[in-house]
Motif scaffolding. Structure first.
Motif, PDB file in Angstrom:
ATOM      1  N   GLY A 145       0.817  -1.205   0.000  1.00  0.00           N
ATOM      2  CA  GLY A 145       0.000   0.000   0.000  1.00  0.00           C
ATOM      3  C   GLY A 145       0.851   1.255   0.000  1.00  0.00           C
ATOM      4  O   GLY A 145       0.550   2.237  -0.691  1.00  0.00           O
ATOM      5  N   GLY A 146       1.933   1.239   0.768  1.00  0.00           N
ATOM      6  CA  GLY A 146       2.832   2.378   0.793  1.00  0.00           C
ATOM      7  C   GLY A 146       3.496   2.617  -0.546  1.00  0.00           C
ATOM      8  O   GLY A 146       3.608   3.763  -1.013  1.00  0.00           O
ATOM      9  N   VAL A 178       2.211   9.185   2.021  1.00  0.00           N
ATOM     10  CA  VAL A 178       2.719   7.822   2.193  1.00  0.00           C
ATOM     11  C   VAL A 178       2.636   7.407   3.657  1.00  0.00           C
ATOM     12  O   VAL A 178       2.300   6.258   3.958  1.00  0.00           O
ATOM     13  N   ARG A 179       2.926   8.316   4.576  1.00  0.00           N
ATOM     14  CA  ARG A 179       2.770   8.003   6.007  1.00  0.00           C
ATOM     15  C   ARG A 179       1.337   7.570   6.311  1.00  0.00           C
ATOM     16  O   ARG A 179       1.093   6.600   7.030  1.00  0.00           O
ATOM     17  N   ALA A 180       0.378   8.305   5.765  1.00  0.00           N
ATOM     18  CA  ALA A 180      -1.023   7.968   6.004  1.00  0.00           C
ATOM     19  C   ALA A 180      -1.379   6.610   5.403  1.00  0.00           C
ATOM     20  O   ALA A 180      -2.095   5.809   6.017  1.00  0.00           O
ATOM     21  N   VAL A 211      -6.864   0.304  -1.657  1.00  0.00           N
ATOM     22  CA  VAL A 211      -5.836  -0.698  -1.926  1.00  0.00           C
ATOM     23  C   VAL A 211      -6.476  -2.081  -1.898  1.00  0.00           C
ATOM     24  O   VAL A 211      -7.065  -2.474  -0.886  1.00  0.00           O
ATOM     25  N   ASP A 212      -6.387  -2.787  -3.004  1.00  0.00           N
ATOM     26  CA  ASP A 212      -6.882  -4.163  -3.099  1.00  0.00           C
ATOM     27  C   ASP A 212      -5.688  -5.106  -3.067  1.00  0.00           C
ATOM     28  O   ASP A 212      -4.804  -5.023  -3.936  1.00  0.00           O
ATOM     29  N   ALA A 247      -2.629   3.386   7.510  1.00  0.00           N
ATOM     30  CA  ALA A 247      -3.999   2.941   7.286  1.00  0.00           C
ATOM     31  C   ALA A 247      -4.143   1.425   7.351  1.00  0.00           C
ATOM     32  O   ALA A 247      -5.202   0.913   7.745  1.00  0.00           O
ATOM     33  N   ASP A 248      -3.099   0.693   6.986  1.00  0.00           N
ATOM     34  CA  ASP A 248      -3.173  -0.766   7.051  1.00  0.00           C
ATOM     35  C   ASP A 248      -3.383  -1.258   8.487  1.00  0.00           C
ATOM     36  O   ASP A 248      -3.909  -2.350   8.706  1.00  0.00           O
TER      37      ASP A 248
END
Length: 258
Positions: A34-35, A164-166, A57-58, A170-171
């Motif tokens: 995701g990142g 990118v931090r977010a 993100v899938d 988020a994961d």
């Protein structure tokens, strides 16, 4: 700072050993995919005067702990909205995809809807020292709230952007929302990050807002915060992973884990 999770070599993201998955050591950690997707969308599909408002993100399948490539494409490019996609692949195999929506910034309405209140969590500056070597650092404040701070670069020699931090933080919504009292028995299938603004500073806070599951299918959501207040939300879907346990359990009740 510890070694970065990836080195960018000849257009491919080469993982370091500590980029491995909790679940299967020979695979790459899903949150890092995701990142990478967020990082590449931000680098290749920027919209001047626009803001990333959604990132979905899938996670189709576990990616090997091996060099990965990411490609992007623009789906829609309007005056007020831009929609792009990115995919993670190695050869012909596709492992994950992200769809991003960018919205144009404008004047805030004079009578906005009632806002989500700021939480009463301890401020990051008051948190106790963290154990050495944790990537990322997590401070679990109670059963369903945590602060997250990344301690590694995602890609070598690239500072982490707020977006990118977010995306990396988020994961955490999945284990935070879906863990039981003793174990995490649901594995993340996707997540959708919604942001009204980007996080300020290095810390991103998450507070679980709910979990529902039946017949091995779970959905949940978290509110995201920075030190100034709420910044958005994350929705997540997960599937039961019976008989499989993470190699390094992401603790959700007390202590701090990876």
């Amino acid at each position: 700072m510890p070694q970065a999770f990836f080195a960018l070599t000849d257009g491919r993201f080469v993982p370091a050993p500590h980029a491995r998955s909790w679940w299967v050591p020979s695979m790459t950690h899903g949150r890092l995919l995701g990142g990478l997707l967020a990082r590449t969308l931000e680098a290749e599909q920027p919209g001047p005067g626009m803001r990333f408002a959604r990132l979905t993100v899938d996670l189709f399948r576990s990616a090997p702990l091996a060099p990965l490539e990411i490609s992007t494409t623009r789906i829609r490019d309007g005056h007020r909205i831009r929609v792009c996609e990115a995919t993670v692949h190695a050869g012909d195999a596709v492992y994950a995809k992200a769809t991003a929506v960018q919205l144009r910034e404008s004047e805030q309405p004079p009578d906005p809807a009632p806002a989500t209140p700021a939480w009463d969590a301890p401020r990051p500056g008051t948190l106790p020292p963290h154990r050495a070597g944790a990537t990322p650092e997590r401070w679990h404040l109670d059963g369903r709230r945590t602060w997250v701070r990344e301690t590694c670069e995602l890609v070598e020699n690239e500072p982490l952007s707020p977006f990118v931090r977010a995306a990396l933080a988020a994961d955490t919504a999945s284990p935070l929302a879906h863990a039981g009292e003793q174990q995490l028995e649901f594995i993340n299938a996707d997540y959708s990050l919604y942001l009204s603004r980007l996080p300020e500073g290095e810390y991103v806070g998450l507070a679980s807002g709910g979990h529902s599951s039946a017949d091995g299918v779970a959905v949940g959501h978290c509110t995201l915060h920075d030190s100034r207040g709420p910044i958005g939300y994350c929705m997540t879907a997960a599937i039961a992973n019976p008989g499989v346990r993470p190699n390094t359990r992401p603790q959700t009740r007390s202590g701090a884990g990876q």
